[in-house]
Design a protein around this motif. Structure first.
Motif, PDB file in Angstrom:
ATOM      1  N   ALA A  81       0.852  -1.187   0.000  1.00 28.36           N
ATOM      2  CA  ALA A  81       0.000   0.000   0.000  1.00 28.36           C
ATOM      3  C   ALA A  81       0.888   1.237   0.000  1.00 28.36           C
ATOM      4  O   ALA A  81       2.025   1.212   0.494  1.00 28.36           O
ATOM      5  CB  ALA A  81      -0.917  -0.010   1.212  1.00 28.36           C
ATOM      6  N   ARG A  82       0.363   2.355  -0.522  1.00 28.03           N
ATOM      7  CA  ARG A  82       1.153   3.590  -0.633  1.00 28.03           C
ATOM      8  C   ARG A  82       0.367   4.765  -0.056  1.00 28.03           C
ATOM      9  O   ARG A  82      -0.028   5.678  -0.794  1.00 28.03           O
ATOM     10  CB  ARG A  82       1.528   3.836  -2.102  1.00 28.03           C
ATOM     11  N   PRO A  83       0.103   4.775   1.237  1.00 27.97           N
ATOM     12  CA  PRO A  83      -0.620   5.913   1.815  1.00 27.97           C
ATOM     13  C   PRO A  83       0.203   7.191   1.734  1.00 27.97           C
ATOM     14  O   PRO A  83       1.424   7.164   1.864  1.00 27.97           O
ATOM     15  CB  PRO A  83      -0.845   5.485   3.265  1.00 27.97           C
ATOM     16  N   GLN A  84      -0.480   8.299   1.513  1.00 24.31           N
ATOM     17  CA  GLN A  84       0.167   9.604   1.490  1.00 24.31           C
ATOM     18  C   GLN A  84       0.099  10.203   2.893  1.00 24.31           C
ATOM     19  O   GLN A  84      -0.996  10.404   3.426  1.00 24.31           O
ATOM     20  CB  GLN A  84      -0.520  10.527   0.485  1.00 24.31           C
ATOM     21  N   LEU A  85       1.241  10.477   3.490  1.00 22.72           N
ATOM     22  CA  LEU A  85       1.306  10.969   4.858  1.00 22.72           C
ATOM     23  C   LEU A  85       1.924  12.368   4.894  1.00 22.72           C
ATOM     24  O   LEU A  85       2.847  12.670   4.135  1.00 22.72           O
ATOM     25  CB  LEU A  85       2.129  10.021   5.730  1.00 22.72           C
ATOM     26  N   ALA A  86       1.417  13.190   5.791  1.00 24.27           N
ATOM     27  CA  ALA A  86       1.967  14.526   5.965  1.00 24.27           C
ATOM     28  C   ALA A  86       3.275  14.450   6.733  1.00 24.27           C
ATOM     29  O   ALA A  86       3.525  13.499   7.482  1.00 24.27           O
ATOM     30  CB  ALA A  86       0.963  15.395   6.727  1.00 24.27           C
ATOM     31  N   PRO A  87       4.163  15.440   6.568  1.00 17.40           N
ATOM     32  CA  PRO A  87       5.408  15.456   7.349  1.00 17.40           C
ATOM     33  C   PRO A  87       5.118  15.366   8.843  1.00 17.40           C
ATOM     34  O   PRO A  87       4.246  16.051   9.363  1.00 17.40           O
ATOM     35  CB  PRO A  87       6.032  16.806   6.977  1.00 17.40           C
ATOM     36  N   GLY A  88       5.854  14.492   9.515  1.00 16.61           N
ATOM     37  CA  GLY A  88       5.678  14.316  10.944  1.00 16.61           C
ATOM     38  C   GLY A  88       4.433  13.565  11.346  1.00 16.61           C
ATOM     39  O   GLY A  88       4.087  13.529  12.535  1.00 16.61           O
ATOM     40  N   ALA A  89       3.743  12.939  10.399  1.00 12.23           N
ATOM     41  CA  ALA A  89       2.487  12.249  10.701  1.00 12.23           C
ATOM     42  C   ALA A  89       2.693  11.153  11.735  1.00 12.23           C
ATOM     43  O   ALA A  89       3.695  10.438  11.716  1.00 12.23           O
ATOM     44  CB  ALA A  89       1.893  11.651   9.429  1.00 12.23           C
TER      45      ALA A  89
END
Length: 267
Positions: A81-89
């Motif tokens: 899977a390739r979830p998009q995460l915010a910096p520092g998530a």
């Protein structure tokens, strides 16, 4: 387990960082009343300057997540899977024991393959909302993890024990000796059709795919223990036919080469 953050920008052709091998990742046993149903409690946090996509490799498991102020369920995957995460998530999770998720979620796991759905879609607004409010009222990540586990303890009172047959199927493929679908079905006294139905219901895919994914997990475990070991030796110990078989499987399931995966593990 804890890893040092990797904050250097990566080339566009490089694979994404692998979850558990980037940022800070920790696992701990769940609270005692939950151990029959959940394998571990975990937290993952990216470095402040690190965001974008992360590769979550298939593991045959299902998790309840708390991320971005929402509760969700991540179903089983057949590819990374390739979830998009915010910096520092930061993500908190509880991973189900093999054979437990089907009863808790109320649907065959084949309906959740490759998907992430809100817990309210499975439990309804009432049950999921009560649990979410517990976490929203918690001020720190540790308090949120405590609230998540306390809320699930209340739910556990109404849950049946995990499927013994499904747990045995998982253990059979994860065992040290080389299994096969037919042999595992024989141990469980199940026909090929019944074995496939059991696997689809509790893991989302058939026995062959489950076997491939758990072999990948064996390789990852060996790689973490000895990141500098030769790939041919690791392939043999993980029970791939040869190094070429390892390369095909890592590319198909993870979208990268074994060498790229080893580089992230520190080899």
């Amino acid at each position: 387990m804890s890893r040092n953050p990797r904050t250097a920008p990566r080339d566009q052709d490089d694979p994404p960082p692998v979850a558990g091998l980037t940022g800070t990742y920790r696992e701990a046993p769940p609270s005692a009343p939950l151990r029959a149903h959940f394998l571990c409690a975990w937290s993952s946090e990216l470095a402040p300057g690190q965001g974008g996509d992360v590769a979550v490799l298939p593991d045959g498991c299902v998790d309840i997540l708390w991320a971005g102020g929402q509760l969700s369920v991540v179903g089983p995957d057949v590819v990374a899977a390739r979830p998009q995460l915010a910096p520092g998530a930061r993500v908190l999770g509880l991973r189900f024991q093999p054979g437990a998720a089907r009863g808790w979620l109320g649907v065959p796991l084949s309906e959740l393959v490759g998907s992430r759905v809100g817990l309210d879609a499975l439990w309804g607004d009432g049950r999921a909302g009560r649990l979410a409010r517990r976490l929203q009222d918690a001020a720190t990540p540790d308090a949120q993890m405590g609230a998540l586990q306390q809320g699930l303890m209340l739910e556990a009172r109404a849950q049946q024990a995990p499927s013994v047959h499904a747990a045995a199927l998982f253990r059979g493929f994860a065992a040290a000796s080389e299994p096969s679908g037919g042999r595992v079905g024989g141990w469980l006294e199940l026909s090929e059709r019944s074995l496939r139905r059991l696997s689809l219901d509790h893991f989302g895919y058939g026995p062959k795919m489950l076997e491939r994914i758990l072999r990948l997990q064996r390789f990852l475990g060996l790689l973490r223990q000895a990141p500098g070991a030769g790939l041919a030796a690791l392939a043999a110990e993980a029970r791939y036919a040869d190094q070429a078989h390892l390369s095909r499987e890592i590319q198909a399931l993870c979208g990268m080469t074994p060498s790229q995966l080893r580089a992230q593990a520190g080899g």
